[in-house]
Design a protein around this motif. Structure first.
Motif, PDB file in Angstrom:
ATOM      1  N   GLN A   4      46.212  32.884  44.335  1.00  0.00           N
ATOM      2  CA  GLN A   4      46.372  33.538  45.639  1.00  0.00           C
ATOM      3  C   GLN A   4      45.205  34.464  45.976  1.00  0.00           C
ATOM      4  OE1 GLN A   4      48.791  32.604  47.899  1.00  0.00           O
ATOM      5  NE2 GLN A   4      47.380  33.753  49.190  1.00  0.00           N
ATOM      6  N   GLU A   5      44.792  35.261  44.998  1.00  0.00           N
ATOM      7  CA  GLU A   5      43.709  36.218  45.258  1.00  0.00           C
ATOM      8  C   GLU A   5      42.398  35.495  45.571  1.00  0.00           C
ATOM      9  OE1 GLU A   5      41.720  40.193  43.273  1.00  0.00           O
ATOM     10  OE2 GLU A   5      43.599  39.424  42.416  1.00  0.00           O
ATOM     11  N   LEU A   6      42.189  34.375  44.882  1.00  0.00           N
ATOM     12  CA  LEU A   6      41.011  33.553  45.128  1.00  0.00           C
ATOM     13  C   LEU A   6      41.049  32.983  46.543  1.00  0.00           C
ATOM     14  CD1 LEU A   6      38.537  32.632  43.536  1.00  0.00           C
ATOM     15  CD2 LEU A   6      39.851  30.661  42.735  1.00  0.00           C
ATOM     16  N   LYS A   7      42.227  32.517  46.959  1.00  0.00           N
ATOM     17  CA  LYS A   7      42.381  31.962  48.306  1.00  0.00           C
ATOM     18  C   LYS A   7      42.127  33.037  49.368  1.00  0.00           C
ATOM     19  CE  LYS A   7      46.410  30.025  47.317  1.00  0.00           C
ATOM     20  NZ  LYS A   7      47.633  29.197  47.272  1.00  0.00           N
ATOM     21  N   ASN A   8      42.604  34.258  49.107  1.00  0.00           N
ATOM     22  CA  ASN A   8      42.359  35.373  50.034  1.00  0.00           C
ATOM     23  C   ASN A   8      40.862  35.639  50.181  1.00  0.00           C
ATOM     24  OD1 ASN A   8      45.119  35.593  50.138  1.00  0.00           O
ATOM     25  ND2 ASN A   8      45.250  37.446  48.874  1.00  0.00           N
ATOM     26  N   PRO A  12      39.520  48.458  26.161  1.00  0.00           N
ATOM     27  CA  PRO A  12      38.758  49.563  26.740  1.00  0.00           C
ATOM     28  C   PRO A  12      37.954  49.215  28.000  1.00  0.00           C
ATOM     29  CG  PRO A  12      37.660  48.716  24.788  1.00  0.00           C
ATOM     30  CD  PRO A  12      38.957  47.977  24.896  1.00  0.00           C
ATOM     31  N   VAL A  13      37.682  47.924  28.220  1.00  0.00           N
ATOM     32  CA  VAL A  13      36.761  47.555  29.299  1.00  0.00           C
ATOM     33  C   VAL A  13      37.514  46.947  30.492  1.00  0.00           C
ATOM     34  CG1 VAL A  13      34.666  46.255  29.866  1.00  0.00           C
ATOM     35  CG2 VAL A  13      35.029  47.048  27.515  1.00  0.00           C
ATOM     36  N   THR A  14      37.205  47.421  31.711  1.00  0.00           N
ATOM     37  CA  THR A  14      37.830  46.838  32.896  1.00  0.00           C
ATOM     38  C   THR A  14      37.119  45.531  33.255  1.00  0.00           C
ATOM     39  OG1 THR A  14      36.347  47.914  34.486  1.00  0.00           O
ATOM     40  CG2 THR A  14      38.348  49.137  33.829  1.00  0.00           C
ATOM     41  N   VAL A  15      37.832  44.687  33.994  1.00  0.00           N
ATOM     42  CA  VAL A  15      37.264  43.410  34.435  1.00  0.00           C
ATOM     43  C   VAL A  15      35.991  43.634  35.249  1.00  0.00           C
ATOM     44  CG1 VAL A  15      37.637  41.431  35.970  1.00  0.00           C
ATOM     45  CG2 VAL A  15      39.434  42.119  34.375  1.00  0.00           C
ATOM     46  N   ASP A  16      36.036  44.587  36.168  1.00  0.00           N
ATOM     47  CA  ASP A  16      34.876  44.808  37.039  1.00  0.00           C
ATOM     48  C   ASP A  16      33.666  45.318  36.267  1.00  0.00           C
ATOM     49  OD1 ASP A  16      36.009  43.828  39.334  1.00  0.00           O
ATOM     50  OD2 ASP A  16      36.768  45.766  40.014  1.00  0.00           O
ATOM     51  N   GLY A  36      41.458  37.045  35.766  1.00  0.00           N
ATOM     52  CA  GLY A  36      40.706  37.628  34.669  1.00  0.00           C
ATOM     53  C   GLY A  36      39.215  37.745  34.957  1.00  0.00           C
ATOM     54  N   ILE A  37      38.411  37.429  33.930  1.00  0.00           N
ATOM     55  CA  ILE A  37      36.963  37.604  34.010  1.00  0.00           C
ATOM     56  C   ILE A  37      36.347  36.669  35.047  1.00  0.00           C
ATOM     57  CG2 ILE A  37      34.826  37.270  32.702  1.00  0.00           C
ATOM     58  CD1 ILE A  37      36.577  38.298  30.231  1.00  0.00           C
ATOM     59  N   GLY A  38      36.870  35.449  35.155  1.00  0.00           N
ATOM     60  CA  GLY A  38      36.344  34.497  36.137  1.00  0.00           C
ATOM     61  C   GLY A  38      36.446  35.026  37.550  1.00  0.00           C
ATOM     62  N   LEU A  39      37.630  35.544  37.886  1.00  0.00           N
ATOM     63  CA  LEU A  39      37.861  36.121  39.214  1.00  0.00           C
ATOM     64  C   LEU A  39      36.983  37.362  39.410  1.00  0.00           C
ATOM     65  CD1 LEU A  39      39.491  36.051  41.873  1.00  0.00           C
ATOM     66  CD2 LEU A  39      41.246  37.432  40.732  1.00  0.00           C
ATOM     67  N   GLY A  40      36.852  38.170  38.357  1.00  0.00           N
ATOM     68  CA  GLY A  40      35.998  39.367  38.423  1.00  0.00           C
ATOM     69  C   GLY A  40      34.552  39.014  38.734  1.00  0.00           C
ATOM     70  N   LEU A  41      34.055  37.950  38.106  1.00  0.00           N
ATOM     71  CA  LEU A  41      32.684  37.495  38.367  1.00  0.00           C
ATOM     72  C   LEU A  41      32.527  37.044  39.815  1.00  0.00           C
ATOM     73  CD1 LEU A  41      31.966  35.494  35.077  1.00  0.00           C
ATOM     74  CD2 LEU A  41      30.681  37.487  35.874  1.00  0.00           C
ATOM     75  N   VAL A  42      33.508  36.285  40.312  1.00  0.00           N
ATOM     76  CA  VAL A  42      33.457  35.811  41.699  1.00  0.00           C
ATOM     77  C   VAL A  42      33.418  36.995  42.664  1.00  0.00           C
ATOM     78  CG1 VAL A  42      34.772  34.610  43.504  1.00  0.00           C
ATOM     79  CG2 VAL A  42      34.539  33.582  41.235  1.00  0.00           C
TER      80      VAL A  42
END
Length: 261
Positions: A51-55, A226-230, A19-25
């Motif tokens: 997994q995505e965070l580990k990548n 309406p708003v994307t994570v990025d 979610g938003i946390g991963l988007g911020l990272v």
């Protein structure tokens, strides 16, 4: 880049595995001048949800994944110790309390258990994390020249929501989520308390509404937000880069507009 103003040497984001946390990272690591350390905290760094965070961590040596359960004081203490160790003598510039949960309950179906669990995660968690990381935030503030407050110096950002605004009860017809709304209204008061208590230490504190974002949580009522994570993450980092003395203790959205309490 509009985010070029955010010169943060180190920061920690909770709930960073999705979610938003991963988007911020993701946005932080992609900055032209990225932080020296990005601490990404999540409950289960070994799980498939991370997994995505580990990548990302494989490609970015500056990204350090920290195991953290925000409802567990021992886990919070351990995380603060790990971060402090990694930073050596320097402090932490920015703590983003993003981890949160929601229960899709109606007014008539809220329970003691759900109310307590949501409050513990969304409100008590950020309180305990801020207490644990305050020594590192103070250290960063002391190491930063000038007295003016900013996110580049030292800051606590609490991820709030329009849903916690008492003045504008937006989205009631869409989602009642009473326990979530109550927890965010309380988080807003915590933010105000922290801004008053930590100003003398040089720490800016603000509450941020990320927009209604396309995440698991945002989409849980069967609507497409309406708003994307990025877009949300980019917007919020731009807002963070512009925060100053006058913004401590305020409630803003991802575009920098003031949200009514």
């Amino acid at each position: 880049s509009s985010m070029a103003g955010l010169q943060v040497r180190s920061l920690l984001v909770t709930g960073a595995n999705r979610g938003i946390g991963l988007g911020l990272v993701r946005q932080l690591l992609g900055m032209p001048n990225p932080p020296e350390w990005v601490f990404a905290a999540c409950r289960d760094p070994k799980g498939e949800r991370a997994q995505e965070l580990k990548n990302l961590a494989c490609r970015h040596p500056s990204l350090v994944i920290i195991p953290l359960e925000v409802t567990d004081p021992a886990s919070i203490k351990a995380a603060a110790a790990r971060v402090g160790e990694q930073l050596g003598g320097s402090g932490l510039n920015l703590l983003i309390n993003n981890a949160g949960i929601a229960k899709l309950n109606l007014l008539d179906t809220e329970t003691l258990e759900d109310m307590s669990q949501v409050y513990t995660t969304n409100t008590v968690g950020p309180l305990l994390l801020s207490q644990a990381f305050l020594p590192l935030l103070k250290k960063a503030a002391q190491g930063s020249p000038g007295s003016a407050l900013s996110c580049s110096k030292a800051a606590i950002i609490n991820m709030s929501s329009y849903g916690g605004s008492i003045a504008s009860p937006s989205g009631w017809d869409l989602m009642q989520v009473v326990s979530y709304r109550c927890s965010k209204a309380a988080l807003n008061m915590l933010t105000k308390c922290q801004s008053l208590g930590y100003r003398e230490h040089g720490v800016l504190c603000a509450a941020l509404h990320p927009g209604w974002v396309q995440t698991d949580m945002g989409s849980s009522a069967g609507h497409t937000p309406p708003v994307t994570v990025d877009a949300s993450a980019r917007g919020m980092l731009k807002v963070l880069s512009s925060l100053s003395e006058k913004d401590t203790g305020t409630f803003l959205d991802w575009e920098g507009n003031v949200v009514p309490w």
